[in-house]
Motif scaffolding. Sequence first.
Motif, PDB file in Angstrom:
ATOM      1  N   ILE A 124      63.201  34.247 -13.653  1.00 35.00           N
ATOM      2  CA  ILE A 124      63.012  34.424 -15.108  1.00 35.00           C
ATOM      3  C   ILE A 124      64.150  35.241 -15.699  1.00 35.00           C
ATOM      4  O   ILE A 124      64.678  34.916 -16.760  1.00 35.00           O
ATOM      5  N   LEU A 127      67.115  33.028 -15.849  1.00 38.35           N
ATOM      6  CA  LEU A 127      66.962  32.059 -16.947  1.00 38.35           C
ATOM      7  C   LEU A 127      67.290  32.693 -18.293  1.00 38.35           C
ATOM      8  O   LEU A 127      67.905  32.062 -19.150  1.00 38.35           O
ATOM      9  N   ARG A 135      68.920  26.805 -20.997  1.00 32.15           N
ATOM     10  CA  ARG A 135      67.597  27.338 -20.676  1.00 32.15           C
ATOM     11  C   ARG A 135      66.518  26.367 -21.138  1.00 32.15           C
ATOM     12  O   ARG A 135      65.583  26.057 -20.406  1.00 32.15           O
ATOM     13  N   GLU A 136      66.637  25.837 -22.372  1.00 34.10           N
ATOM     14  CA  GLU A 136      65.659  24.888 -22.897  1.00 34.10           C
ATOM     15  C   GLU A 136      65.595  23.634 -22.032  1.00 34.10           C
ATOM     16  O   GLU A 136      64.506  23.151 -21.711  1.00 34.10           O
ATOM     17  N   VAL A 139      63.858  24.483 -18.636  1.00 31.70           N
ATOM     18  CA  VAL A 139      62.424  24.748 -18.796  1.00 31.70           C
ATOM     19  C   VAL A 139      61.676  23.456 -19.088  1.00 31.70           C
ATOM     20  O   VAL A 139      60.622  23.183 -18.496  1.00 31.70           O
ATOM     21  N   TYR A 143      59.675  23.014 -15.798  1.00 33.41           N
ATOM     22  CA  TYR A 143      58.376  23.611 -16.106  1.00 33.41           C
ATOM     23  C   TYR A 143      57.510  22.615 -16.858  1.00 33.41           C
ATOM     24  O   TYR A 143      56.338  22.416 -16.528  1.00 33.41           O
TER      25      TYR A 143
END
Length: 181
Positions: A124, A127, A135-136, A139, A143
């Motif tokens: 984290i 990131l 990062r976007e 994720v 994720y």
Amino acid sequence: MTTETLLADRSMGAVPVGWDADMAVTALYSAHFRSLVRLAVLLVRDTATAEEVVQDAFVAIHGAWRRLRDPDKALAYLRQSVVNRSRSVLRHRAVVEKYAPKGLPDAPSAENGAIGELERSAVIEALRALPTRQREALVLRYYGDLSEAEIAHAMGISKGAVKSHTARGMAALRSVLEKMS
């Protein structure tokens, strides 16, 4: 005369008709207990349970002695009783095993949880150090488990740009994490 009859009964398995239940079962017990236990052991695969099965069969024949039509067939009755009781034991075992509570799965150790938490916090933190678009993209991909087309639509960019941001983000993330460890 009783001794002679008992000795003859051991070899033949017959019981004189005039005997009462105590005398007959005692004679049968002394002559055939071990062979009946061996039979039961072969069926239930456990000596202690086999002995219980045979004992229960002798108790049952003692209680049913007056109802026996042919006391000469008492040994056959005992054998059948041992087989039936062994079957009951095996059925009971199957039911117990079927409904036995399952063991709890192995829980991870506290140390494993602490290491996992450290690793997650390191990821984290790494990131957070990435540029916003990278990062976007990471994720949403890892994720959110979105496809490249879905990420492109969500970010308002082309699929090629998604591939580029994801690849650069992974390289930067790998670099940061390697420096931390």
